[in-house]
Design an enzyme around this catalytic site. Structure first.
Site, PDB file in Angstrom:
ATOM      1  N   SER A  59     -35.992   9.179  -2.962  1.00 57.67           N
ATOM      2  CA  SER A  59     -35.990   9.519  -4.391  1.00 57.67           C
ATOM      3  C   SER A  59     -37.290   9.073  -5.063  1.00 57.67           C
ATOM      4  CB  SER A  59     -34.788   8.854  -5.080  1.00 57.67           C
ATOM      5  OG  SER A  59     -33.585   9.354  -4.590  1.00 57.67           O
ATOM      6  N   SER A  61     -32.326  12.514  -6.737  1.00 64.34           N
ATOM      7  CA  SER A  61     -31.526  13.213  -5.737  1.00 64.34           C
ATOM      8  C   SER A  61     -30.462  12.362  -5.068  1.00 64.34           C
ATOM      9  CB  SER A  61     -32.459  13.801  -4.684  1.00 64.34           C
ATOM     10  OG  SER A  61     -31.728  14.398  -3.638  1.00 64.34           O
ATOM     11  N   GLU A  62     -30.840  11.189  -4.568  1.00 60.89           N
ATOM     12  CA  GLU A  62     -29.965  10.527  -3.600  1.00 60.89           C
ATOM     13  C   GLU A  62     -28.778   9.799  -4.207  1.00 60.89           C
ATOM     14  OE1 GLU A  62     -32.603   9.532   0.170  1.00 60.89           O
ATOM     15  OE2 GLU A  62     -33.681   9.302  -1.720  1.00 60.89           O
ATOM     16  N   ALA A  63     -28.841   9.476  -5.486  1.00 59.48           N
ATOM     17  CA  ALA A  63     -27.653   8.890  -6.118  1.00 59.48           C
ATOM     18  C   ALA A  63     -26.465   9.839  -6.013  1.00 59.48           C
ATOM     19  CB  ALA A  63     -27.940   8.577  -7.582  1.00 59.48           C
ATOM     20  N   PHE A  64     -26.761  11.125  -6.037  1.00 63.23           N
ATOM     21  CA  PHE A  64     -25.696  12.132  -6.028  1.00 63.23           C
ATOM     22  C   PHE A  64     -25.087  12.337  -4.649  1.00 63.23           C
ATOM     23  CE2 PHE A  64     -28.537  13.343  -9.583  1.00 63.23           C
ATOM     24  CZ  PHE A  64     -27.654  13.081 -10.612  1.00 63.23           C
TER      25      PHE A  64
END
Length: 971
Positions: A704, A877-880
């Protein structure tokens, strides 16, 4: 071979061609005619990317044999719907609704939409979803919601219910572009079918291009290679060479970087082509290179091997057994580990033993396949500039150059890497094995240009996957539900090769029980090699494995106490003054406000689910906290360049690799914001991206990091350029004035993370550290319906409250959210790559269809501006794709009382649990996994054998201060 002359009416014009009626498909013919907007993904009629209309009906052209089509039939492809200067409303709608990400599936969706709206001009959203389900249109990027939005918008225009302009994004008159849903620059080519992906580039290469294919014996997961028999293959028509490891002049290895002192691997274990051992089912023993792809494929079938079976260890649990043989001779199977020690540290087990409430369990997260609709294809040739040029799906161009150089023995300065328009990778593009294969084939074939082609089953067998993980965990709370302490032992299965494995284990060491206040903990994360597919980067890298355990334990604790799962989380989220498990403050504390936003939604959905639940269809609601780091921390840098052009426009040079997430629009909005004093508009920005010959190293599209790091670097470049342009009176010089005064018009700048802040690598003895300048946060909630007759669980609603800082492009962030969350749902319920024969295609591996993903899909953006970023932005992006799968798993338990401990939650697992409950039996977690040595003995060993001296050797002299093990911990 007997050929046939045929004529088809294609896009309104009669087209004559010559074909092989037995082998040619409709897709191969129309692509050979230059209509490459029709994409071939799976090759088996499953994904829908090849969708065209034949005589008014939708067909999947990749499986439609040309010999079974009547002459003069009418065919409509994406090129017949609209062109860049004559766009169809459907194409406009897809561009402006954010329905285009990687774009590989987009032509198929647009053709399918065209057919739908001819048949039904006023569909409901559910009718749109039914249509795509029936016609097998699959998207891996978007989560489908924005696609349905686009269809509904196009339908309104086509019915004359609104004007075309009404569905288009309006550029702000005040030129405040940051945060607005600007259309992606690449979207126009994608909706018209004019973006040339790897297979399209191969089709359009010069006629002397050779074609390479893989030889994958697929005979064993672990075997000694005794002989390769290639003689028959070399006699086949058109074969130029069968390339084996013996033909490689270089080391035949990718590069290797050690990330932690507690790493027992001394170097790279990944041979590009098999030398003396097969380490996993998809290993490549040779490349057959021929004048055509068909000739190469036929010849590859003639290559055979002699082999001897070796012991196979397909899981971490098998490889970690004391009597297991070493898979790689230079290091043990369990080869790196990262501890966490906080608060009571080694006395935490005693605190837990004495706590009022304790829960424990063993949890498994599966080998999740990335499953982009486009597989992999690579081109390599010597350019007229003297550089070996490799076109591929690169997501870290300069590191990929290093890997290719390492494998081939060529100096890095002789290699150029270009990212093709990319049909997504979601992380596996970080690995350069196939990029190196193409380069090896080119060098071995007298420097002839080579196009390497890979079928989808070959790609699935070859490519890395999300590393599975086995975790034993315990959690303790006091009488009021406040967490006392936690312990965990996590074993990560990194498959056959070790690249990035000791980096991967730092993620659970950051995200176990994130973002709660855990005052005391004792944890250990280990990594092992096995004989299954190697672990590689995947969105959320390393964090889903942690959340699989920690978010299950939180729900289990709530049930044991008799407390609402939401309330338990609210009580225990970190608040200012609390530290993370690495003993440093969370850089932001938005958690309470985020839960306050979610609470009324949770209460409403929980009440509705209870009312609508029936004995046959039980409904439940699940909550899970997630989040991720931003940037690669102490190692990270980003270099960009800005140039004033003769026409007065500005060129932005970077390697913001676009994997579908929007590297182009990200570069656009950050450049517009950095140059805002000049009053620039989107038309003033020229993006030159992802070609190492012209673009500096902006780092990987990973962690991210790109938006955060590019923001830093582009502001530095913009400041230098604007300072050079600025006259004494405050106005700005033109290009001509700059040249006349001898002032440079191009400025390249590099931002390095440690320059602005003190970052600390995780201590190898305790896990204490502060390795990231920012975090992202995501609070997930899922509503699930369980069919009690079959055990099938369906996610019927999803909500996510996130905090990713100030959003640069709302459409791109929404797209990453919907897409990442759709992967979470698949990870929870269907996705797996365990059975190498059953799971060798996207359908068998469990890719979600549109009806598997809810249309009741909701995003709530909470914004805490980041003070370490010039625009207040973070990553996104990667939190999701961190913890959303656990919201689904927890919802299943809430719905029907079945706790799934081992992913995915297949119907048969849920049905087995329901049957146990019906018999009055308890559903128990698996017995504690054996992860290589006794957890407590291993932690005691680490305590008594600290490692510090290796840091002196690992890091450069001028950076050692940032990388030292930490002795003083802030309050």
């Amino acid at each position: 071979m007997k050929l046939r002359k045929m004529t088809l009416n294609i896009n309104g014009a009669d087209r004559m061609f010559i074909c092989d009626p037995e082998k040619d498909t409709l897709a191969s013919v129309i692509r050979r005619l230059g209509l490459t907007g029709t994409k071939v993904g799976c090759g088996t009629g499953v994904c829908g990317s090849c969708t065209v209309m034949l005589n008014g009906k939708l067909v999947r052209s990749c499986t439609k044999k040309i010999g079974k089509i009547e002459e003069y039939s009418e065919v409509l492809t994406i090129e017949g719907i609209g062109a860049p200067r004559y766009l169809h409303p459907i194409q406009v709608a897809f561009m402006h609704a954010g329905a285009v990400q990687c774009g590989f599936c987009t032509p198929g969706f647009i053709v399918s939409t065209y057919a739908l709206l001819r048949e039904n001009p006023s569909p409901t959203r559910e009718e749109v979803r039914d249509w795509f389900q029936k016609n097998r249109n699959i998207c891996r990027c978007t989560g489908y919601k924005q696609i349905v939005d686009a269809v509904m918008n196009a339908a309104k225009v086509m019915r004359s219910d609104c004007a075309l302009e009404d569905i288009m994004v309006k550029l702000p008159e005040d030129k405040e572009y940051y945060g607005k849903p600007l259309v992606r620059p690449a979207a126009l080519a994608k909706v018209c079918g004019l973006a040339d992906y790897g297979d399209d580039i191969e089709l359009k290469m010069p006629e002397n291009t050779l074609h390479a294919v893989l030889v994958q014996p697929k005979v064993a997961f672990h075997a000694k290679l005794k002989a390769i028999h290639k003689e028959e293959a070399e006699k086949m028509p058109g074969v130029y060479k069968v390339v084996t490891a013996a033909d490689i002049k270089g080391p035949n290895r990718l590069g290797f970087m050690q990330f932690t002192p507690r790493t027992l691997a001394s170097g790279q274990s990944h041979p590009i082509l098999v030398e003396d051992k097969i380490f996993n089912y998809g290993d490549v023993v040779a490349l057959v290179v021929a004048d055509t792809k068909a000739h190469a494929q036929e010849a590859a079938k003639k290559v055979t091997i002699d082999w001897e079976q070796l012991p196979e260890y397909r899981t971490y649990l098998e490889a970690a057994m004391p009597d297991a043989q070493r898979i790689h001779e230079d290091h043990p199977n369990v080869w790196s580990e990262q501890p966490n020690v906080k608060g009571a540290g080694h006395d935490t087990p005693q605190l837990i033993d004495e706590a009022p409430y304790v829960v424990e369990g063993s949890f498994y997260s599966s080998r999740e396949p990335h499953m982009p609709i486009e597989g992999d294809t690579v081109q390599a040739y010597w350019g007229d500039d003297g550089l070996l040029t490799v076109h591929c799906k690169a997501m870290q161009i300069y590191s990929n150059i290093g890997d290719i150089a390492e494998a081939t023995g060529l100096p890095a300065e002789k290699i150029r890497v270009v990212e093709n328009p990319t049909g997504a990778t979601f992380g596996w593009g970080i690995a350069a094995a196939t990029y190196a294969m193409a380069a090896i084939a080119c060098l071995a074939c007298d420097d002839m240009p080579v196009a390497l082609s890979i079928t989808y089953p070959e790609f699935m067998a070859l490519s890395g996957k999300r590393a599975p993980a086995y975790t034993n965990g315990r959690l303790a709370c006091d009488e009021n539900g406040k967490i006392i302490g936690a312990e965990w032992d996590c074993g990560m299965d990194h498959g056959s090769y070790n690249e990035l494995g000791d980096d991967l284990i730092t993620r659970p060491a950051k995200f176990m029980f994130f973002p709660y206040n855990i005052p005391n903990c004792l944890g250990l994360t280990r990594v092992a090699c096995t004989n299954h597919n190697y672990g590689t980067a995947y969105r959320g890298y390393g964090s889903p494995q942690a959340y699989t355990a920690s978010e299950a334990l939180m729900d289990m604790m709530a049930k044991k106490i008799g407390m609402d799962p939401f309330e338990l989380r609210y009580k225990n989220i970190a608040r200012p003054g609390d530290t993370n498990i690495n003993q440093y403050p969370f850089r932001e504390y938005p958690m309470e406000k985020m839960m306050d936003l979610m609470r009324p939604i949770y209460e409403e959905v929980k009440e509705r689910a209870a009312k609508e639940s029936t004995p046959e269809k039980k409904r439940g609601v699940g909550i899970a906290w997630g989040g991720y780091n931003v940037t690669e921390g102490i190692f990270d840098q980003c270099t960009v360049a800005l140039e004033l052009l003769p026409n007065g426009k500005f060129a932005k040079y970077d390697t913001w690799q676009d994997q579908g997430q929007g590297g182009d629009v990200g570069a656009l909005v950050t450049t517009l914001e950095a140059l805002k004093p000049l009053g620039v508009t989107p038309d003033d920005i020229v993006l030159i991206q992802n070609d190492s010959k012209y673009c500096p190293d902006s780092g990987a599209t990973a962690s991210s990091r790109q938006h955060y790091m590019n923001s830093k670097a582009v502001v530095m470049a913009a400041d230098e350029l604007m300072n050079a342009m600025r006259k004494p009176d405050g106005t700005y010089r033109t290009y001509e004035e700059m040249v006349a005064e001898g002032i440079p018009t191009k400025y390249e700048t590099q931002y390095n993370n440690p320059e602005d802040m003190t970052l600390k690598y995780l201590d190898p003895n305790t896990g204490v550290g502060n390795p990231t300048p920012a975090f992202t946060y995501a609070l997930h909630m899922a509503e699930v319906e369980v069919d009690t007759k079959t055990g099938k669980a369906t996610c019927i609603g999803y909500w996510c409250v996130d905090d990713v800082g100030v959003i640069g492009n709302i459409a791109a962030v929404d797209g990453q959210a919907y897409g990442g969350l759709s992967h979470c749902i698949g990870f929870a319920l269907t996705e797996n790559y365990e059975d190498v024969k059953k799971h060798n295609n996207i359908a068998g591996a469990g890719i979600p269809t549109i009806k598997d993903i809810p249309d009741n899909f909701n995003l709530i953006h909470h914004c805490t501006p980041r003070n370490t970023n010039p625009f207040g932005s973070s990553g996104a992006s990667e939190a999701f794709q961190s913890a959303g799968h656990m919201a689904v798993i927890n919802a299943i338990d809430n719905a029907c009382g079945v706790r799934i401990y081992e992913l995915p939650a297949y119907p048969e697992k849920i049905k087995e649990g329901l049957d146990k409950l019906a018999r009055g039996e308890e559903i128990l977690p698996p017995k504690k996994y054996f992860l290589g040595s006794d957890f407590y003995e291993e932690m005691e060993y680490i305590k008594n054998n600290p490692m510090t001296d290796l840091f002196e050797d690992m890091f450069p002299e001028d950076k050692k201060e940032s990388y030292q093990p930490i002795t003083d911990i802030p309050d």
